[in-house]
Design an enzyme around this catalytic site. Structure first.
Site, PDB file in Angstrom:
ATOM      1  N   ARG A 208      -0.726  -4.494 -29.342  1.00 16.15           N
ATOM      2  CA  ARG A 208       0.627  -4.186 -28.877  1.00 16.15           C
ATOM      3  C   ARG A 208       1.569  -4.058 -30.066  1.00 16.15           C
ATOM      4  O   ARG A 208       1.499  -4.844 -31.006  1.00 16.15           O
ATOM      5  CB  ARG A 208       1.141  -5.283 -27.947  1.00 16.15           C
ATOM      6  CG  ARG A 208       0.281  -5.521 -26.725  1.00 16.15           C
ATOM      7  CD  ARG A 208       0.640  -6.840 -26.085  1.00 16.15           C
ATOM      8  NE  ARG A 208      -0.162  -7.153 -24.912  1.00 16.15           N
ATOM      9  CZ  ARG A 208      -1.370  -7.710 -24.962  1.00 16.15           C
ATOM     10  NH1 ARG A 208      -1.921  -8.026 -26.125  1.00 16.15           N
ATOM     11  NH2 ARG A 208      -2.035  -7.960 -23.857  1.00 16.15           N
TER      12      ARG A 208
ATOM     13  N   ASP B 182      -5.051   5.391   3.806  1.00 16.57           N
ATOM     14  CA  ASP B 182      -6.151   5.004   4.686  1.00 16.57           C
ATOM     15  C   ASP B 182      -6.652   6.254   5.397  1.00 16.57           C
ATOM     16  O   ASP B 182      -5.908   7.231   5.585  1.00 16.57           O
ATOM     17  CB  ASP B 182      -5.683   3.976   5.722  1.00 16.57           C
ATOM     18  CG  ASP B 182      -5.594   2.581   5.142  1.00 16.57           C
ATOM     19  OD1 ASP B 182      -6.053   2.383   3.995  1.00 16.57           O
ATOM     20  OD2 ASP B 182      -5.049   1.692   5.826  1.00 16.57           O
ATOM     21  N   GLU B 183      -7.911   6.216   5.832  1.00 13.82           N
ATOM     22  CA  GLU B 183      -8.501   7.413   6.429  1.00 13.82           C
ATOM     23  C   GLU B 183      -7.836   7.812   7.741  1.00 13.82           C
ATOM     24  O   GLU B 183      -7.863   8.982   8.126  1.00 13.82           O
ATOM     25  CB  GLU B 183      -9.990   7.189   6.665  1.00 13.82           C
ATOM     26  CG  GLU B 183     -10.301   6.050   7.631  1.00 13.82           C
ATOM     27  CD  GLU B 183     -11.791   5.865   7.830  1.00 13.82           C
ATOM     28  OE1 GLU B 183     -12.546   6.813   7.536  1.00 13.82           O
ATOM     29  OE2 GLU B 183     -12.202   4.779   8.271  1.00 13.82           O
ATOM     30  N   ASP B 184      -7.199   6.847   8.436  1.00 14.58           N
ATOM     31  CA  ASP B 184      -6.570   7.178   9.717  1.00 14.58           C
ATOM     32  C   ASP B 184      -5.058   7.340   9.610  1.00 14.58           C
ATOM     33  O   ASP B 184      -4.353   7.347  10.621  1.00 14.58           O
ATOM     34  CB  ASP B 184      -6.898   6.116  10.758  1.00 14.58           C
ATOM     35  CG  ASP B 184      -6.493   4.715  10.300  1.00 14.58           C
ATOM     36  OD1 ASP B 184      -6.112   4.575   9.112  1.00 14.58           O
ATOM     37  OD2 ASP B 184      -6.567   3.771  11.106  1.00 14.58           O
TER      38      ASP B 184
ATOM     39  N   GLU C  21      -5.289  -7.003   0.334  1.00 14.22           N
ATOM     40  CA  GLU C  21      -5.234  -6.316  -0.959  1.00 14.22           C
ATOM     41  C   GLU C  21      -3.903  -5.596  -1.172  1.00 14.22           C
ATOM     42  O   GLU C  21      -3.377  -5.550  -2.287  1.00 14.22           O
ATOM     43  CB  GLU C  21      -6.409  -5.342  -1.114  1.00 14.22           C
ATOM     44  CG  GLU C  21      -6.278  -4.014  -0.379  1.00 14.22           C
ATOM     45  CD  GLU C  21      -6.575  -4.121   1.108  1.00 14.22           C
ATOM     46  OE1 GLU C  21      -6.484  -3.094   1.799  1.00 14.22           O
ATOM     47  OE2 GLU C  21      -6.897  -5.232   1.594  1.00 14.22           O
ATOM     48  N   ASP C  22      -3.327  -5.028  -0.094  1.00 12.93           N
ATOM     49  CA  ASP C  22      -2.057  -4.320  -0.275  1.00 12.93           C
ATOM     50  C   ASP C  22      -0.902  -5.298  -0.509  1.00 12.93           C
ATOM     51  O   ASP C  22       0.050  -4.983  -1.221  1.00 12.93           O
ATOM     52  CB  ASP C  22      -1.762  -3.402   0.916  1.00 12.93           C
ATOM     53  CG  ASP C  22      -1.880  -4.113   2.242  1.00 12.93           C
ATOM     54  OD1 ASP C  22      -2.255  -5.301   2.254  1.00 12.93           O
ATOM     55  OD2 ASP C  22      -1.599  -3.487   3.276  1.00 12.93           O
TER      56      ASP C  22
ATOM     57  N   ARG D  18     -10.341  -0.771  -3.888  1.00  9.42           N
ATOM     58  CA  ARG D  18      -9.266   0.201  -3.635  1.00  9.42           C
ATOM     59  C   ARG D  18      -8.377   0.385  -4.859  1.00  9.42           C
ATOM     60  O   ARG D  18      -7.806   1.464  -5.064  1.00  9.42           O
ATOM     61  CB  ARG D  18      -8.443  -0.278  -2.446  1.00  9.42           C
ATOM     62  CG  ARG D  18      -7.247   0.585  -2.162  1.00  9.42           C
ATOM     63  CD  ARG D  18      -6.490   0.124  -0.941  1.00  9.42           C
ATOM     64  NE  ARG D  18      -5.886   1.259  -0.277  1.00  9.42           N
ATOM     65  CZ  ARG D  18      -5.774   1.394   1.018  1.00  9.42           C
ATOM     66  NH1 ARG D  18      -6.263   0.472   1.821  1.00  9.42           N
ATOM     67  NH2 ARG D  18      -5.205   2.449   1.542  1.00  9.42           N
TER      68      ARG D  18
ATOM     69  N   ARG E 215      -2.750 -11.999   7.223  1.00 10.22           N
ATOM     70  CA  ARG E 215      -1.755 -11.551   6.245  1.00 10.22           C
ATOM     71  C   ARG E 215      -0.816 -12.695   5.864  1.00 10.22           C
ATOM     72  O   ARG E 215      -0.437 -12.838   4.707  1.00 10.22           O
ATOM     73  CB  ARG E 215      -0.955 -10.380   6.819  1.00 10.22           C
ATOM     74  CG  ARG E 215      -1.712  -9.065   6.825  1.00 10.22           C
ATOM     75  CD  ARG E 215      -0.844  -7.942   7.359  1.00 10.22           C
ATOM     76  NE  ARG E 215      -1.484  -6.644   7.211  1.00 10.22           N
ATOM     77  CZ  ARG E 215      -1.424  -5.891   6.117  1.00 10.22           C
ATOM     78  NH1 ARG E 215      -0.759  -6.340   5.070  1.00 10.22           N
ATOM     79  NH2 ARG E 215      -2.025  -4.723   6.059  1.00 10.22           N
TER      80      ARG E 215
END
Length: 692
Positions: A396, A520-522, A608-609, A504, A648
């Protein structure tokens, strides 16, 4: 007239010529214990630290780090071995870090389990026979590749700095480092911190980000002990000279120690009375500058107290190697004075321009929060400084250590170019790339392409800003052959996942753009929604920008954090089911966070989110941004989130415990397109389909 005898220069004690500013007891005190001369102190130090010329190239085995990377091993504790609370915190910080390894053959750096923090022979925490204990270890190897932490060294009367055992080739991370014996580029100077210093998290600074501090009541303050005899007494005995009782408050007391009354001088009684008139915390809150003089040793607790209070430290400790001076530019946050020029300090600080004072105060808050507010941060900063030495070409820069968000949150393994990080665009004229990567996570167990993911690929590929689509296939069955996937105008890449939720946010090499659209897929999105959200993200590249939102709150009845997906005006989480963020956060998530947090995420569904939102908020200290969306999209996500509500909420509380505080920042901001919902022709609107 008789010739006058030639007069010699006036003596300072001749009151007829010049008033004395020192009491006779201060000038004529013969009872002080004899102090070692600088040469004698140097000789004593060299007799203990034979490797005084150590450098990383000569006293450190770099090959150990090349084989397995920067791994740190802590010696196992022996039964009955005394360990102080502070040293236990240091060991815990290392064991919780991403660098820790339980296998000594993998280690690049070794930490003793023997408590070496207090090496004052008169202290009850002094550990004896350290030499015998470390020589018996097969890992010691003369101290090579070892790091020794120390807060207190030396003893009465000289406090010369000896540790009482041969440290060999070990790196010393010590408080009150003397610049004459400090080995630049090898040792690390750390701050002196109290036993109560928090393990992680820590209290924030006292200067709020959105408040301009008014002119404070006092310009310069000090309140502390005065030593009547011995080393360090000269500076503190002279502090009363600058006290004016108005904007400069300098209070000392000699009422400490067992025999203070036997040694008290004529000033003691008056000083003790004045000392009780002011509260120390009140002085910190209401002063612009705080004097930080040396005590028996060069460092003091007052240094960190002043930093936290945004009271600019005025240092009077000649020869003190300031904490983390290898990385931190203290000229931006402190005034370094000289003990010999104490009387010039008031006029010197009065000359500092108000804008410069504010800049100093802001920098104290940044440094406190980035490197000093917890034991974790102090220890991790020490480790990162050592790690940077191993690869100078990938270390750094000084700028990164001294600018937000701080060196700990900037990974040189990701990049050393400022334009590759989301934090420096506004300050240096950089801008993120004008394209994004759509990153879709597929978890359907059918093994075939569902209608929602087909529609999603079609909508995203229709965006003029989409550079590529990457699908993370996390299903049991293999992905369909390439001929089964829809044709699109942008490249489509399929990555086989490991079926872990943390995958993810893995920094896949296939992601080539700065912006990532996590999906997400949906998820149901239109091309207009994607285009508008990306245009917003370009203005806020350091934040998460997206559609479905949640919020957190403190539940006083339960005594824990609550989590809600109800439709409210307040938000603190943008779900990554449909959100833009910078790809650098993938690297932070995977490489900065310790493995224990990722294991927590993999063990709890729908966590995770939340961790990604907590991470970004901890880095930026800013909330996410919600953008315009169709209402049915929000409702669908809310119904799905409610089914996992309990998990959650448990996740949120475990993350708050891990970080030591709640990083999430609430907000009531939503950004809409210009003329959104206005009663004007749709021909004048750029995104008319968002209102359908």
């Amino acid at each position: 007239r008789k010739a006058e005898a030639p007069r010699s220069w006036p003596r300072w004690t001749d009151r007829s010529l010049l008033k004395s500013f020192a009491d006779p007891e201060e000038l004529q005190r013969d009872g002080d214990p004899p102090l070692l001369s600088p040469r004698e102190r140097r000789a004593a130090w060299l007799s203990i630290y034979r490797s005084s010329r150590c450098r990383m190239e000569t006293c450190f085995d770099l090959s150990r780090c090349e084989r397995n990377g920067f791994k740190v091993f802590t010696y196992p504790l022996e039964r009955g071995q005394p360990v102080s609370e502070t040293y236990s915190k240091i060991l815990s910080s290392i064991e919780r870090s991403r660098y820790h390894t339980a296998r000594p053959e993998e280690a690049c750096l070794f930490i003793l389990s023997i408590d070496t923090l207090d090496r004052d022979r008169l202290s009850g925490h002094y550990v004896r026979d350290v030499d015998e204990k470390i020589r018996g270890s097969p890992l010691w190897n003369g101290g090579r590749n070892h790091l020794i932490f120390n807060l207190y060294s030396g003893t009465w009367p000289s406090y010369a700095g000896e540790l009482g055992f041969d440290t060999g080739h070990a790196i010393l991370a010590r408080a009150s480092s003397d610049s004459r014996t400090f080995r630049p580029g090898f040792d690390v100077s750390i701050p002196l911190f109290p036993r109560e210093h928090p393990q992680r998290g820590g209290d924030g600074g006292w200067l709020r980000q959105d408040s301009l501090p008014p002119k404070k009541k006092f310009l310069l303050v000090f309140k502390g002990k005065r030593y009547l005899t011995g080393i360090g007494s000269g500076t503190r005995n002279a502090l009363h000279h600058i006290h004016n009782g108005k904007d400069i408050i300098s209070l000392t007391t000699c009422k400490h120690g067992k025999d203070w009354e036997k040694h008290k001088d004529t000033r003691c009684d008056k000083d003790n009375v004045d000392y009780e008139r002011f509260d120390y915390q009140e002085l910190l809150h209401n002063s612009t500058f705080c004097i930080v003089p040396r005590g028996r040793r060069l460092g003091s607790f007052r240094f960190l107290e002043a930093l936290q209070a945004a009271c600019i430290p005025v240092l009077l400790s000649d020869g003190w190697e300031l904490p983390f001076s290898e990385a931190i530019d203290w000229g931006k946050a402190a005034v370094v004075g000289s003990e010999r020029l104490l009387l010039q300090i008031p006029s010197a600080v009065r000359c500092i321009h108000p804008e410069r004072v504010l800049a100093f105060q802001q920098q104290t808050q940044f440094l406190w929060d980035a490197y000093f507010s917890s034991v974790d941060k102090i220890v991790h900063t020490t480790l990162e400084i050592i790690k940077d030495r191993l690869s100078p070409h990938r270390s750094r820069s000084r700028f990164l250590w001294n600018a937000l968000p701080g060196g700990l949150l900037v990974l040189p393994d990701f990049s050393t170019h400022l334009g590759d990080f989301p934090f420096y665009y506004l300050h240096h004229g950089y801008s993120p790339s004008k394209k994004f990567t759509a990153f879709i996570r597929a978890v359907s167990q059918a093994g075939s392409l569902s209608q929602p993911i087909l529609r999603l690929i079609q909508a995203v590929s229709g965006s003029q800003y989409c550079a590529q689509i990457v699908v993370l296939w996390s299903c049991e069955k293999p992905p369909p052959p390439s001929g089964k996937w829809p044709q699109s105008s942008v490249p489509l890449t399929i990555i086989q996942g490991r079926r872990k939720l943390s995958d993810r946010f893995f920094p896949f090499g296939a992601i080539q753009t700065d912006a990532v659209l996590s999906l997400d897929e949906d998820t149901s999105l239109s091309t207009s929604e994607v285009d508008f959200a990306f245009s917003v993200w370009l203005s806020f590249p350091e934040r998460i920008v997206g559609f479905p939102t949640q919020s957190h709150f403190w539940d006083a009845e339960q005594g824990r954090w609550g989590y809600t997906s109800k439709w409210t005006n307040e938000l603190s989480i943008v779900l990554t089911a449909a959100a833009f963020y910078h790809r650098y956060y993938h690297s932070l998530f995977t490489e900065y966070l310790p493995a224990g947090l990722r294991e927590l995420v993999d063990g709890l569904a729908a966590c995770e989110d939340i961790l990604m939102n907590v991470l970004v908020a901890a880095v930026t200290k800013l909330p996410p941004i919600k953008v315009t969306q169709r209402k049915q999209h929000k409702e669908g996500v809310a119904q799905r989130a409610d089914r996992r509500f309990s998990q959650r909420q448990d996740c949120l509380n475990q993350l708050a415990e891990w970080f030591g505080y709640m990083p999430l920042v609430p907000s009531q901001l939503r950004l809409d397109p210009v003329l959104f919902k206005d009663q004007v022709s749709v021909l004048r609107k750029k995104y008319p389909s968002l209102e359908k």
